[in-house]
Enzyme design. Structure first.
Site: not given
Ligand code: NAI
Length: 683
Positions: A438, A450
């Site tokens: 992410h 992430e």
């Protein structure tokens, strides 16, 4: 003749040149730890007693010369006195180098930062590898301090106050060529010539760098107060004195003591030791260590992916692909439309022009980024990153088509910002290879990624995803596959509270100001406009299915009117030339006293909830994620560190009070009780 220490190898050759090879034991990077300095001091005493013809400092590490002082030792300094002793000792050793009765040379490649460059500045000559990987600088300001081993005095003496202050106040690292231009080093040449160049400058000293007349003039005591004003004005645009005292202290030092180097040096040490024990410096030093911890999450040594295939050339996919190619990967970018792919290349060219400047590296980076409408790159990909529409069914369909085409050991990553991986995994034969990567928008500016672990994601896939992330100079943060992951989940309540405040009639500027005064880089209203109100609404709606977040009507109304923020030049603010126009506050306006608390405590309360839910594995990682994913005031050390420094019991009381006045979105999370228990146990 040679002597071997734990961290240094000393060789004196036939020409009576002593080569001090620095190779810090048990470490991939050279840093000036206590032990390293002890050994250096011993050797300098030897050299002083029996001086050779010349002394050359060089590093045996691949990645660079010296990355700086040992930051871990900084975090253990409890009193100003202890800090002063450490700094004075550093100064003493640098002075010993400066006073050696023979020519001294620093041969620089790779990192030459902080204490490392201070050591180089204490040498008579500095020669650096002109490779783009060479990074020279005095970045101490980023740790809430300024150079202390005499680096302030020597950089000003060497390059003049304007260039040196600019280097120290921004903390930026510059190339060897730029350092040569500024007069900070004598030569920037290819690495293969470094040794010969050292021998040559020892025989025939190069002329000293001439500081231009106006820069010399700036050092005059009558000019300094004026220059100081300009410097302070520039610093104040970026850092508030109360939050970041170091740049102001450095400017004061220079203004007061520039005429007396000896005194300047003494005061430099005192000032740094005072700064070192401030909360700001201790928090920034901790944040630096957290960053290093994140970089070391992946332990894979032999994993060397070469090709990345990105699917979806929109805002995110296009920029992810361009960034990966910039970092040296061979990349194919797939989209359904030629026009989209053309836009990706156009944006990439703009990015490369900004970052690489010269024609050849720009062309090389563009050559690595290949538009691929048919998805031919899938077969050779080591990593696939999907960044198509945020629709689970469309993504599932895509994965069904992708999996049979990729190599058995290719990892498949999704950039989804809200879909749980468990909804996507069942269509894959081997779902252990599915992971979330992410990224944040804009990709080229946001350091965090992430790494989302689904229920079926294997450890190996997590490690590989983190390794790729690190290799593209991004910080990997492992998170569990839960709604909003870490960053969006924590950020959204804060943004939504800002919109609620706006609905209540608090002026937008006052809301943003409360946040920036707290230390946020940008206020929440401006941030929402910048991210895009449609995206904010989508994320908030998604999160509201599982948490009591509350989606304010005003946000929906703006999205319905297609007033989406910066991208449509109108959101909460009107944008002119990409900048929000913020209506001035009335002269007699006073903001509500609980304004900042309402914003920040919703964020902190959610951070506590994330810890309780195990979204990440420690409060350290919450702090790191929120700082690098949202820009949360780094000098406050992150939300958990802030909560601890303000007092947990006191914050719970404040939340209860806000809960009774504004509703149960402020209800203290159950995680607070666990935190109190944990803190009591570790006390
Ligand atoms: P976007 O709408 O700008 O781009 C999506 C692109 O995917 C379009 O160019 C479209 O043509 C292409 N596409 C759709 N289906 C395709 C297919 N089957 N094959 C090939 N290409 C296809 O979307 P955006 O904003 O770039 O978002 C992409 C993903 O990244 C979403 O999952 C989103 O949640 C996520 N994300 C978005 C962020 C943002 O700020 N926009 C931030 C972080 C994640």
């Amino acid at each position: 003749m040679s002597t071997t220490y734990k961290h240094w190898k000393i060789i004196t050759d036939d020409e009576n040149i002593t080569w001090l090879h620095f190779d810090k034991a048990d470490s991939s990077t050279n840093v000036l730890s206590h032990e390293v300095m002890d050994e250096l001091e011993t050797e300098l005493n030897n050299l002083n007693q029996k001086p050779p013809g010349a002394v050359v400092f060089l590093s045996d590490k691949k990645n660079g010369f010296i990355a700086g002082a040992d930051v871990n030792e900084f975090s253990q300094l409890e009193t100003e006195h202890v800090a002063l002793t450490l700094i004075q000792r550093g100064q003493h050793i640098m002075n010993m180098i400066e006073r050696l009765p023979c020519p001294t040379v620093a041969l620089i490649h790779g990192f030459c930062l902080g204490g490392g460059f201070e050591l180089a500045l204490a040498c008579r000559f500095r020669i650096a590898d002109n490779d783009p990987k060479t990074k020279i600088g005095l970045p101490e300001i980023k740790l809430g301090i300024h150079p202390g081993f005499g680096g302030a005095v020597r950089s000003i003496r060497t390059a003049g106050p304007i260039a040196a202050m600019n280097l120290m106040l921004t903390g930026r690292a510059i190339s060897a060529r730029a350092a040569k231009k500024m007069g900070l080093i004598h030569y920037a040449i290819p690495k293969r010539h470094l040794i010969a160049a050292a021998r040559s400058v020892i025989k025939k000293a190069p002329p000293a760098h001439k500081i231009v007349w106006w820069a010399r003039l700036a050092n005059h005591k009558l000019a300094r107060p004026w220059v100081k004003k300009i410097l302070i004005k520039q610093v104040a645009k970026k850092a508030h004195r109360a939050h970041y005292p170091a740049p102001y202290a450095l400017i004061d030092l220079w203004e007061c003591y520039a005429d007396d180097e000896q005194r300047f040096m003494e005061e430099e040490a005192i000032s740094v030791s005072q700064l070192m024990v401030t909360k700001t410096a201790q928090n920034l030093i901790r944040v630096f260590s957290l960053q290093e911890k994140m970089k070391n999450y992946s332990h894979l040594k032999d994993y060397q992916p070469k090709h990345i295939h990105v699917i979806g050339g929109g805002v995110m996919g296009g920029d992810i692909a361009a960034w990966c190619a910039l970092q040296g990967y061979s990349v194919t970018i797939q989209d359904r439309e030629h026009a989209t792919l053309a836009r990706v290349i156009k944006r990439a060219y703009k990015l490369y022009k900004k970052k690489l400047k010269k024609r050849l590296p720009i062309t090389e980076a563009l050559d690595r980024l290949v538009p691929d409408i048919n998805g031919n790159g899938l077969k050779q990909a080591d990593v696939v990153i999907e960044a198509i529409f945020e629709d689970a069914e469309v993504k599932r369909q895509l994965f069904k088509e992708v999996e049979p085409q990729v190599k058995a050991d290719c990892i498949i990553a999704t950039n989804t910002s809200s879909i749980p991986l468990e909804e996507l995994a069942p269509v894959l034969n081997d779902s252990s290879r599915l992971v979330g990567l992410h990224f944040f928008n804009p990709v080229a500016m946001m350091p965090l990624v992430e790494i989302v672990r689904g229920k079926t994601t294997s450890d190996e896939t997590m490690q590989r995803a983190a390794s790729v992330t690190k290799s593209i100079r991004r910080l990997p943060l492992p998170v569990s596959s839960s709604p909003g992951f870490l960053v969006n989940r924590i950020l959204m309540p804060y943004l939504m509270e800002a919109v609620v405040l706006a609905e209540e009639g608090v002026p937008l500027k006052a809301i943003d100001q409360a946040a920036t005064e707290f230390g946020m880089p940008m206020g929440p209203i401006e941030l929402a406009d910048t991210v895009g109100l449609d995206i904010c609404l989508k994320v908030a709606e998604n999160l509201s299915q599982t948490m009591d977040i509350g989606v304010p009507e005003r946000l929906r109304n703006l999205v319905n009117k297609k007033q989406l923020g910066k991208k449509t030049d109108q959101g909460f603010y009107v944008f002119k030339k990409g900048k929000p126009v913020k209506p001035a506050l009335a002269k007699d306006y006073t903001p509500p006293t609980d304004l900042a608390d309402r914003l920040i405590l919703r964020l902190v309360n959610e951070a506590v909830a994330c810890l309780r839910d195990g979204v990440v594995d420690s409060s350290d990682m919450i702090d790191a994620g929120v700082i690098f994913g949202t820009g949360f005031a780094p000098f406050r050390g992150g939300p958990m560190c802030y909560a601890n420094s303000r007092g947990i019991e006191q914050l719970i009381k404040l939340l209860e009070n806000l809960d009774s006045r504004y509703g149960n979105r402020f209800k203290p999370d159950d995680g607070w009780t666990e935190l109190i228990k944990e803190n009591a146990e570790s006390a």
